[in-house]
Design a protein around this motif. Structure first.
Motif, PDB file in Angstrom:
ATOM      1  N   UNK A 197      37.293  11.495 111.051  1.00 31.75           N
ATOM      2  CA  UNK A 197      36.538  11.159 112.097  1.00 31.75           C
ATOM      3  C   UNK A 197      37.642  10.839 113.387  1.00 31.75           C
ATOM      4  N   UNK A 198      38.616  10.435 112.985  1.00 29.30           N
ATOM      5  CA  UNK A 198      39.583  10.007 114.109  1.00 29.30           C
ATOM      6  C   UNK A 198      40.871  10.776 114.287  1.00 29.30           C
ATOM      7  N   UNK A 199      40.996  11.187 115.418  1.00 28.01           N
ATOM      8  CA  UNK A 199      42.182  12.225 116.009  1.00 28.01           C
ATOM      9  C   UNK A 199      43.556  11.173 115.837  1.00 28.01           C
ATOM     10  N   UNK A 200      44.554  11.747 115.624  1.00 31.57           N
ATOM     11  CA  UNK A 200      45.794  11.353 115.625  1.00 31.57           C
ATOM     12  C   UNK A 200      46.295  10.388 114.641  1.00 31.57           C
ATOM     13  N   UNK A 201      45.398  10.297 113.419  1.00 31.62           N
ATOM     14  CA  UNK A 201      45.849   9.470 112.165  1.00 31.62           C
ATOM     15  C   UNK A 201      46.794   9.966 111.433  1.00 31.62           C
ATOM     16  N   UNK A 202      47.934   9.464 111.203  1.00 30.65           N
ATOM     17  CA  UNK A 202      48.881  10.052 110.159  1.00 30.65           C
ATOM     18  C   UNK A 202      49.070   9.445 108.947  1.00 30.65           C
ATOM     19  N   UNK A 203      48.430   8.290 108.717  1.00 28.62           N
ATOM     20  CA  UNK A 203      48.292   7.667 107.484  1.00 28.62           C
ATOM     21  C   UNK A 203      47.183   6.475 107.562  1.00 28.62           C
ATOM     22  N   UNK A 204      46.651   6.163 106.310  1.00 21.65           N
ATOM     23  CA  UNK A 204      45.677   5.390 106.140  1.00 21.65           C
ATOM     24  C   UNK A 204      45.671   4.717 104.788  1.00 21.65           C
ATOM     25  N   UNK A 260      50.450   1.183 115.019  1.00 18.50           N
ATOM     26  CA  UNK A 260      50.003   0.735 113.780  1.00 18.50           C
ATOM     27  C   UNK A 260      48.833  -0.369 113.621  1.00 18.50           C
ATOM     28  N   UNK A 261      47.794  -0.210 113.082  1.00 18.71           N
ATOM     29  CA  UNK A 261      46.610  -0.993 113.258  1.00 18.71           C
ATOM     30  C   UNK A 261      46.462  -1.614 111.816  1.00 18.71           C
ATOM     31  N   UNK A 262      46.274  -2.954 111.931  1.00 22.10           N
ATOM     32  CA  UNK A 262      46.042  -3.384 110.488  1.00 22.10           C
ATOM     33  C   UNK A 262      44.934  -4.437 110.625  1.00 22.10           C
ATOM     34  N   UNK A 263      43.851  -4.337 109.550  1.00 21.53           N
ATOM     35  CA  UNK A 263      42.568  -4.972 109.558  1.00 21.53           C
ATOM     36  C   UNK A 263      42.380  -5.710 108.394  1.00 21.53           C
ATOM     37  N   UNK A 264      41.830  -6.979 108.574  1.00 22.46           N
ATOM     38  CA  UNK A 264      41.156  -7.554 107.564  1.00 22.46           C
ATOM     39  C   UNK A 264      39.882  -7.049 107.220  1.00 22.46           C
ATOM     40  N   UNK A 265      39.615  -6.420 105.936  1.00 25.88           N
ATOM     41  CA  UNK A 265      38.309  -5.716 105.489  1.00 25.88           C
ATOM     42  C   UNK A 265      37.173  -6.531 105.677  1.00 25.88           C
ATOM     43  N   UNK A 266      37.307  -7.927 105.430  1.00 30.20           N
ATOM     44  CA  UNK A 266      36.079  -8.819 105.186  1.00 30.20           C
ATOM     45  C   UNK A 266      35.096  -8.297 104.135  1.00 30.20           C
ATOM     46  N   UNK A 267      35.692  -7.737 103.031  1.00 30.57           N
ATOM     47  CA  UNK A 267      34.687  -7.538 102.043  1.00 30.57           C
ATOM     48  C   UNK A 267      34.262  -8.956 101.496  1.00 30.57           C
ATOM     49  N   UNK A 268      33.264  -9.093 100.539  1.00 27.92           N
ATOM     50  CA  UNK A 268      32.757 -10.101 100.011  1.00 27.92           C
ATOM     51  C   UNK A 268      33.770 -11.229  99.548  1.00 27.92           C
ATOM     52  N   UNK A 269      34.761 -10.547  98.949  1.00 28.01           N
ATOM     53  CA  UNK A 269      35.700 -11.436  98.324  1.00 28.01           C
ATOM     54  C   UNK A 269      36.843 -11.541  99.310  1.00 28.01           C
ATOM     55  N   UNK A 270      37.023 -11.077 100.195  1.00 26.68           N
ATOM     56  CA  UNK A 270      38.245 -11.452 101.239  1.00 26.68           C
ATOM     57  C   UNK A 270      39.443 -10.930 100.550  1.00 26.68           C
ATOM     58  N   UNK A 271      39.473  -9.897  99.705  1.00 25.05           N
ATOM     59  CA  UNK A 271      40.649  -9.537  99.139  1.00 25.05           C
ATOM     60  C   UNK A 271      41.226  -8.273  99.577  1.00 25.05           C
ATOM     61  N   UNK A 272      40.608  -7.455 100.428  1.00 22.61           N
ATOM     62  CA  UNK A 272      41.137  -6.031 100.916  1.00 22.61           C
ATOM     63  C   UNK A 272      41.732  -6.230 102.400  1.00 22.61           C
ATOM     64  N   UNK A 273      42.662  -5.153 102.715  1.00 24.94           N
ATOM     65  CA  UNK A 273      43.152  -4.954 103.981  1.00 24.94           C
ATOM     66  C   UNK A 273      43.147  -3.445 104.338  1.00 24.94           C
ATOM     67  N   UNK A 274      42.978  -3.049 105.594  1.00 22.75           N
ATOM     68  CA  UNK A 274      43.176  -1.447 105.855  1.00 22.75           C
ATOM     69  C   UNK A 274      44.335  -1.662 106.855  1.00 22.75           C
ATOM     70  N   UNK A 275      45.142  -0.498 106.577  1.00 25.17           N
ATOM     71  CA  UNK A 275      46.216  -0.409 107.566  1.00 25.17           C
ATOM     72  C   UNK A 275      46.097   1.210 107.914  1.00 25.17           C
ATOM     73  N   UNK A 276      46.363   1.369 109.167  1.00 24.79           N
ATOM     74  CA  UNK A 276      46.263   2.847 109.768  1.00 24.79           C
ATOM     75  C   UNK A 276      47.530   3.077 110.671  1.00 24.79           C
TER      76      UNK A 276
END
Lengths: 178, 153, 318
Positions: free
Chosen positions: B41-48, B106-122
């Motif tokens: 979906x996103x242009x310019x992404x080199x790693x996720x 670099x963009x870092x997000x808290x995924x906010x899953x039900x258990x609050x255990x995951x993070x996303x980094x781009x």
């Protein structure tokens, strides 16, 4: 005029008591950065420090000693380097009841070699009365292999007196070296 | 007995989810499909990548030689520091941290899953637009949450 | 005074040995100690490439260094040197190896010399020193009193002591005198531990050593020594906080002292210095080391640092 700042680092294995040690001496309420621990093989602890613990000791004249606790696991070793820059001294806590305390000691001594070589470091061994585990002689050997003669004390990380003992030895070592 | 009946009779504790999401074998698969969508979906992404809040890699897509292991640990550190800073400012819950340089971000997000255990980094280069990356990353997080909900049952 | 060590290079590339040889002569004045390149694999420092590692089994007394080819990552090797061997890294590598060899060769603690008239504290020190030096030091030993009854069982490997008498302070009892019994087995040690909880041996040694100073001053086995140095700190976590001990430890681990110079450097009373020296000798931490006669150029004074340390002390009540 803003006062001067100094830095003391507390590092060591997960569960050795770094966070507790800082809490025992900090003037301010400690800032911590903990996350849920998913590595239950390493430790049964519910949480683990992922960036740093931060405490402060305020001295007269507006000067300040910043106390940083590092994460214990190897994957956060980039934080060790960042936090150790320009530090006055290092307190290294090892949990004697953990899986590989002597190896961990070696890892930390090597990672913080600039401070250890200047004798600006002390080692505190916690949970010594858990029964099995290396003896103090074993810890001396790990130090001797690196040509180091740092203080190694068996302590209770929850006791403020013991944390102060480590700091006393650290400060005295630094003074004797200069 | 048909399959449906068998499940109905299996005790609840046997079906319950593991102590931490990280142990669940299906987690990487769900995250991977969310990441695939995001990258397309996103242009310019080199790693996720998706990581646990205590810094372990769950899965990653790397177009450049970037250490997923290291970025996972660093993401956990940065977002935890973000929480600490916001706490001092009397706000809660760090949603994301953006680290920008002249050559990329670099963009870092808290995924906010039900258990609050995951993070996303781009990791993205100059061609990426922060607004678009942020929007797509949030959608990616929603997809991850859906996947986690399926696992958790 | 510089030491002399031997060095052996086991490399799959014959040229590498020639490079090392020429580099040794270039670096001669920059090295802490003197190094001689030998062919025998039983040199003090054995430097190996990956190929040689499987063929050789280094001895415990050797220090081993690993040569790393480009891209090769060290696995569990503490002392490594990247190829191609260059002067500066090689110099640091050799100086590090020197430090390790010295630490390894460190004489066992000053052993009280065998002396017919020695005190019980001295006698215990002899026993402990002999145990630590010998190959059988891992074996426990029984200490018997004059009537042949077991006073205590000691285990120098674990640094523990089991006291078998309930009727008195073990330190006092040991001061009355004792006989040593033969070395025991591991099973004997386990049996002893069932009768009473083992305590720390260094605690007992510490008390014996400090009390000896009250009656006799510096232990007779320590007199006529040119100077002393500590090879490790006493465990004040177990022995008990001791401000004077900490000051003495900090100074004596970093440079050699006579009792008098240690007293001056730390502002500790000479009797306490004697007690400290006795006690740390019994714990196996003290070695003889001549003091540097002439005062070396003092390290750059850092008044700012000294000030923050003393204020931090004041703040923490230390």
């Amino acid at each position: 005029m803003a006062g001067r700042e100094y830095k003391v680092i507390i590092t060591g294995t997960m569960g050795a008591g770094k966070t507790t040690a800082i809490r025992a001496i900090s003037d301010i309420s400690m800032i911590s950065t903990e996350a849920a621990n998913t590595d239950l093989l390493a430790s049964a602890k519910a949480t683990t420090t992922v960036a740093l613990d931060y405490g402060e000791l305020q001295l007269d004249g507006g000067d300040r000693v910043r106390i940083y606790g590092t994460p214990g696991q190897q994957r956060f070793s980039f934080m060790w380097e960042i936090l150790a820059k320009g530090a006055l001294g290092l307190v290294l806590l090892i949990d004697n009841s953990s899986e590989r305390p002597l190896e961990d000691l070696g890892t930390f001594l090597d990672a913080f070699s600039e401070l250890t070589r200047k004798a600006a470091a002390v080692v505190g061994v916690t949970h010594c009365d858990a029964g099995s585990g290396p003896t103090m002689g074993d810890y001396y050997e790990v130090l001797a292999e690196r040509g180091l003669a740092l203080p190694v004390f068996s302590i209770d990380g929850r006791e403020r007196e013991d944390v102060l003992l480590l700091l006393d030895a650290l400060l005295t070592s630094i003074e004797a070296a200069s | 007995m048909t399959n449906m009946e068998a499940i109905a009779q299996t005790p609840r504790w046997l079906l319950s989810s593991p102590a931490s999401l990280r142990e669940h074998p299906e987690l990487p698969k769900h995250c991977r499909s969310a990441l695939d969508w995001f990258v397309s979906q996103t242009s310019g992404v080199t790693a996720a990548l998706v990581a646990t809040t205590d810094g372990f890699e769950v899965c990653s897509i790397m177009h450049r030689a970037v250490s997923a292991e290291k970025i996972s640990a660093m993401t956990s550190s940065i977002l935890a520091l973000g929480d600490a800073v916001l706490g001092e400012a009397s706000h809660n819950g760090c949603e994301n941290v953006v680290i920008e340089s002249k050559s990329g971000l670099v963009l870092m997000l808290a995924v906010r899953d039900a258990r609050q255990e995951l993070l996303l980094s781009v990791v993205a280069d100059k061609n990426a637009m922060l607004g678009q990356v942020l929007w797509a990353a949030r959608k990616c997080c929603e997809r991850i949450c859906t996947g986690v909900a399926l696992i958790d049952g | 005074m510089p030491c002399e060590w031997t060095l052996s290079v086991m490399s799959e590339y014959p040229d590498e040995v020639a490079i090392v040889r020429s580099m040794l002569s270039i670096l001669r004045t920059n090295l802490t100690d003197q190094w001689q390149l030998v062919e025998s694999p039983h040199a003090d420092l054995l430097v190996m490439g990956a190929g040689a590692e499987s063929a050789l089994r280094p001895r415990n007394t050797q220090v081993v260094g690993r040569l790393l080819s480009p891209g090769e990552r060290p696995e569990n090797a503490v002392l490594t040197l990247e190829r191609p061997v260059r002067a500066m890294p090689f110099m640091e590598f050799l100086n590090m190896a020197s430090m390790r060899l010295k630490a390894r060769n460190e004489a066992a603690s000053l052993s009280p010399a065998a002396n017919a008239k020695c005190s019980p504290a001295q006698s215990l020190g002899q026993t402990l020193a002999a145990l630590r030096k010998s190959g059988t030091f891992k074996r426990p030993m029984a200490l018997l009193d004059a009537s042949g009854e077991r006073l205590a069982t000691i285990n120098t490997n674990r640094g523990e002591i089991v006291c078998h008498r309930q009727d008195g302070d073990i330190v006092h009892l040991l001061e009355q005198g004792f006989e040593q019994a033969q070395a025991l087995t591991a099973r004997d040690w386990e049996a002893a531990c069932l009768t009473a909880k083992p305590g720390r041996l260094d605690r007992i040694c510490w008390q014996l050593g400090t009390r000896l100073a009250e009656t006799e001053g510096l232990g007779s086995w320590l007199q006529n020594m040119a100077g002393f140095r500590l090879i490790g700190w006493p465990d004040f976590g177990a022995i008990g906080n001791d401000r004077a001990g900490i000051k003495l430890s900090a100074n004596l681990t970093q440079r050699a002292h006579t009792p008098e110079s240690a007293a001056v450097a730390t502002a500790v009373a000479i009797e306490q210095v004697y007690g400290f020296l006795n006690a740390s000798s019994l714990c196996g931490l003290l070695v003889e080391s001549p003091c540097v006669a002439a005062q070396q150029t003092p390290a750059i004074r850092r008044p700012e640092q000294a000030s923050v340390i003393s204020r931090l002390r004041g703040k923490l009540g230390l």
